[in-house]
Design a protein around this motif. Structure first.
Motif, PDB file in Angstrom:
ATOM      1  N   VAL A 118       0.853  -1.189   0.000  1.00 12.66           N
ATOM      2  CA  VAL A 118       0.000   0.000   0.000  1.00 12.66           C
ATOM      3  C   VAL A 118       0.886   1.235   0.000  1.00 12.66           C
ATOM      4  O   VAL A 118       1.838   1.325   0.773  1.00 12.66           O
ATOM      5  N   SER A 119       0.592   2.179  -0.899  1.00  9.19           N
ATOM      6  CA  SER A 119       1.381   3.405  -0.956  1.00  9.19           C
ATOM      7  C   SER A 119       0.465   4.587  -1.308  1.00  9.19           C
ATOM      8  O   SER A 119      -0.761   4.447  -1.330  1.00  9.19           O
ATOM      9  N   ILE A 120       1.100   5.720  -1.584  1.00 10.38           N
ATOM     10  CA  ILE A 120       0.324   6.918  -1.910  1.00 10.38           C
ATOM     11  C   ILE A 120       0.709   7.377  -3.309  1.00 10.38           C
ATOM     12  O   ILE A 120       1.876   7.308  -3.696  1.00 10.38           O
ATOM     13  N   VAL A 121      -0.269   7.833  -4.087  1.00  5.52           N
ATOM     14  CA  VAL A 121      -0.002   8.310  -5.435  1.00  5.52           C
ATOM     15  C   VAL A 121      -0.716   9.654  -5.607  1.00  5.52           C
ATOM     16  O   VAL A 121      -1.761   9.891  -5.011  1.00  5.52           O
ATOM     17  N   ARG A 122      -0.084  10.531  -6.379  1.00  2.72           N
ATOM     18  CA  ARG A 122      -0.712  11.833  -6.608  1.00  2.72           C
ATOM     19  C   ARG A 122      -1.424  11.811  -7.957  1.00  2.72           C
ATOM     20  O   ARG A 122      -0.856  11.410  -8.973  1.00  2.72           O
ATOM     21  N   CYS A 123      -2.661  12.250  -7.980  1.00  2.00           N
ATOM     22  CA  CYS A 123      -3.428  12.289  -9.222  1.00  2.00           C
ATOM     23  C   CYS A 123      -2.803  13.315 -10.173  1.00  2.00           C
ATOM     24  O   CYS A 123      -2.621  14.479  -9.789  1.00  2.00           O
ATOM     25  N   THR A 130      -5.707  16.218 -10.829  1.00  2.00           N
ATOM     26  CA  THR A 130      -6.230  17.113  -9.776  1.00  2.00           C
ATOM     27  C   THR A 130      -5.211  17.399  -8.682  1.00  2.00           C
ATOM     28  O   THR A 130      -5.428  18.294  -7.868  1.00  2.00           O
ATOM     29  N   GLY A 131      -4.126  16.616  -8.631  1.00  2.00           N
ATOM     30  CA  GLY A 131      -3.151  16.790  -7.567  1.00  2.00           C
ATOM     31  C   GLY A 131      -3.532  16.127  -6.255  1.00  2.00           C
ATOM     32  O   GLY A 131      -2.765  16.167  -5.294  1.00  2.00           O
ATOM     33  N   GLU A 132      -4.693  15.519  -6.204  1.00  2.00           N
ATOM     34  CA  GLU A 132      -5.122  14.853  -4.970  1.00  2.00           C
ATOM     35  C   GLU A 132      -4.215  13.686  -4.625  1.00  2.00           C
ATOM     36  O   GLU A 132      -3.774  12.960  -5.514  1.00  2.00           O
ATOM     37  N   GLU A 133      -3.987  13.476  -3.340  1.00  2.00           N
ATOM     38  CA  GLU A 133      -3.272  12.283  -2.895  1.00  2.00           C
ATOM     39  C   GLU A 133      -4.250  11.137  -2.696  1.00  2.00           C
ATOM     40  O   GLU A 133      -5.270  11.291  -2.025  1.00  2.00           O
ATOM     41  N   LEU A 134      -3.932  10.001  -3.286  1.00  2.00           N
ATOM     42  CA  LEU A 134      -4.813   8.836  -3.212  1.00  2.00           C
ATOM     43  C   LEU A 134      -4.007   7.614  -2.790  1.00  2.00           C
ATOM     44  O   LEU A 134      -2.778   7.623  -2.828  1.00  2.00           O
ATOM     45  N   THR A 135      -4.726   6.567  -2.407  1.00  2.00           N
ATOM     46  CA  THR A 135      -4.063   5.321  -2.015  1.00  2.00           C
ATOM     47  C   THR A 135      -3.820   4.455  -3.246  1.00  2.00           C
ATOM     48  O   THR A 135      -4.706   4.305  -4.084  1.00  2.00           O
ATOM     49  N   ALA A 136      -2.616   3.921  -3.351  1.00  2.00           N
ATOM     50  CA  ALA A 136      -2.293   2.979  -4.422  1.00  2.00           C
ATOM     51  C   ALA A 136      -2.035   1.619  -3.798  1.00  2.00           C
ATOM     52  O   ALA A 136      -1.414   1.520  -2.742  1.00  2.00           O
TER      53      ALA A 136
END
Lengths: 275, 250
Positions: A138-143, A146-152
């Motif tokens: 599980v990590s974090i990715v930036r859209c 939109t620049g939103e931070e989401l879970t990858a």
């Protein structure tokens, strides 16, 4: 194209020591008979994947088949704990068990990515919780839009996925219905797929809400009537809630479990050889 | 009519649900309360279970989250990825209904481990659907038996996010739902303070004293200036509750 074989042959050919193996089925259509055959054939060092380990993984892990468990909810639903899994995690009995733990949404999406041939899947996830720091998948990715931070979450691609279904035709096209869980994604994400079915039929009649797995994504089909018991097969038989309640007593104690395991190993595999 | 604290808790939880709401239901206590509400004042309550059953109307309570009775009586059955990705994640659910082994003063929930994660004292079942339910539903109700070992100052492990360490955390993390708005126990009702987000006692059930609730709470529990007293279960509420049978129960 799918081969029609006996369960013994299917497990013998498709499930190898050290494999990553997913036995899926969300409460419904849990492939118990196939799991029991894996125990009988004494597979070792498996990485077992299931959203809800349920009784079947309590049994496989208690029997010493696994070295790692990837899961998202590990209880006996509505009843209590899975004591063989707990014993393996906390006391290393009968063998040490590594865990890779997720939420349901994360693990479901790992299969989705695997099925889609992508390296990862994106979800909003559950920011602020403690589990992602223990789970490297599980990590974090930036859209990028939109620049939103989401879970990858990393794609999951089992060596073999095993599911149980109501029916298959003689070419190995598989049909299942009712609660379909994550079986389609788990099969499409896997390198090999083994499907046990309640019955082989000449022709698959359409059923409302069905999921069809075409023969070219299924490696082998074995006819195993009752192969999901004590879970259930919609339209065939009900969940044996008494067996789920009774499992508490068997699972709680190493010796009671050993006696259960002994009985299982003596019993013949169900399912006739393929025609 | 006489009633047990457990019955009072279930009735109080059911009363909080309004007709027409869409509810994401966990098994056991939440399922019992939601099915009670549907048989009483909220016949058009939409029940969704994480097994993918949408608008299900079970005539008996399921033992497990994916029992056949849920699929047979559902308007639609969808896959597990779909229920999380299309239905829960975008904010289509009004109320998420959760329970847990531990809850803390900021309504964070633990269903993962007691003790350290790597070397747990007690290994619990884990996350299931709860983390995303807590993140994405418009509101969350928690229903839990009120015991000192469960109502702790800080949870050992944050499985599902309540208010973290204070009122600003949810917004900072980008969580879109309001979080836990009500905690219904067998002793009373707790709600987050509008400024501090810390849980305060807003109602006690019949026959329960504030001292009793404090004795079963592991932090210094504040009491609302307008402390309410829960109306006892009516005869009808108890009749319907007691008629709820779990599938395959002896």
């Amino acid at each position: 194209m799918a081969k029609i074989v006996s369960l013994r042959e299917a497990v013998g050919e498709l499930v190898h020591d050290g494999d990553t193996v997913a036995l899926e089925g969300f409460t419904h259509l849990i492939p118990f008979a196939a799991g029991h055959e894996i125990i009988r054939q004494q597979r070792r060092e498996l990485t077992l994947v299931r959203m809800t380990p349920d009784l079947i993984y309590d049994q496989l892990i208690g029997a010493g088949c696994a070295r790692k468990l990837i899961f998202s909810w590990g209880g006996n639903p509505g009843v209590g704990a899975l004591y063989r899994i707990r014993d393996a995690i906390t006391r290393g009995w009968p063998a040490p068990l590594a865990i890779e733990e997720h939420s349901h949404a994360e693990l479901a999406n790992r299969y989705v990515a695997g099925a889609a041939g992508l390296p990862f899947a994106v979800l909003r996830g559950s920011a602020g919780t403690d589990l992602p720091m223990h789970t490297p998948a599980v990590s974090i990715v930036r859209c990028p839009f939109t620049g939103e931070e989401l879970t990858a979450v990393a794609a999951l691609t089992p060596d073999v996925t095993v599911v149980h279904a109501q029916r298959a035709d003689r070419e190995g096209n598989v049909q299942l219905w009712g609660i379909s869980g994550v079986q389609k994604e788990a099969v499409l994400a896997a390198r090999r797929a083994l499907v046990t079915v309640e019955e082989l039929v000449d022709e698959l009649e359409p059923v409302a809400g069905e999921v069809v797995l075409p023969r070219f994504v299924v490696t082998a089909v074995a006819e195993v009537p009752g192969g999901a018991a004590p879970s259930y097969a919609h339209g065939y038989y009900a969940r044996d809630n008494t067996a789920y309640r009774d499992w508490q007593r068997i699972s709680r104690d190493r010796e009671t479990f050993a006696a259960w395991l002994d009985e299982l190993q003596k019993a013949e595999a169900v399912g006739e050889p393929g025609e | 009519m006489r009633f047990t604290p457990e019955e009072m808790m279930t009735v109080a939880a059911a009363r909080g649900l309004r007709d027409g709401q869409v509810v994401f239901v966990g098994i056991d206590l939440p399922s019992r309360a939601a099915n009670l509400a549907r048989r009483l004042h909220a016949p058009d309550l939409v029940l969704i279970y994480e097994s993918g059953t949408i608008d299900t109307r079970p005539d008996e309570l399921p033992l497990s989250i994916g029992d056949g009775v849920l699929a047979e009586t559902a308007l639609s059955v969808v896959s597990v990825p779909e229920i999380f990705n299309y239905w829960l994640q975008p904010g289509r659910i009004d109320v998420g209904f959760l329970s847990g082994a531990q809850l803390d003063r900021f309504a964070n929930l633990n269903t993962t481990v007691i003790g350290e994660y790597a070397e747990p004292d007690v290994r619990l079942p884990g996350s299931g659907g709860a983390p995303e339910i807590a993140a994405s539903c418009r509101e969350v109700f928690v229903v839990m038996r009120h015991r000192r070992r469960s109502f702790v100052d800080r949870v050992d492990f944050v499985t599902s996010f309540g208010y973290g360490t204070g009122p600003a955390d949810r917004a900072l993390l980008g969580l879109r739902g309001a979080g836990p708005v009500r905690v219904i126990t067998d002793l009373g009702v707790l709600e987050p303070h509008p400024v501090s987000a810390e849980l305060v006692l807003t109602a006690v059930h019949p026959g329960v004293t504030v001292e009793q609730v404090r004795a079963e709470t592991g932090w210094t529990l504040e009491v609302s200036d307008e402390l309410g007293r829960t109306i006892p279960p009516t005869e009808r509420e108890l009749d319907v509750l007691r008629s709820l049978r779990t599938v395959g129960s002896p």
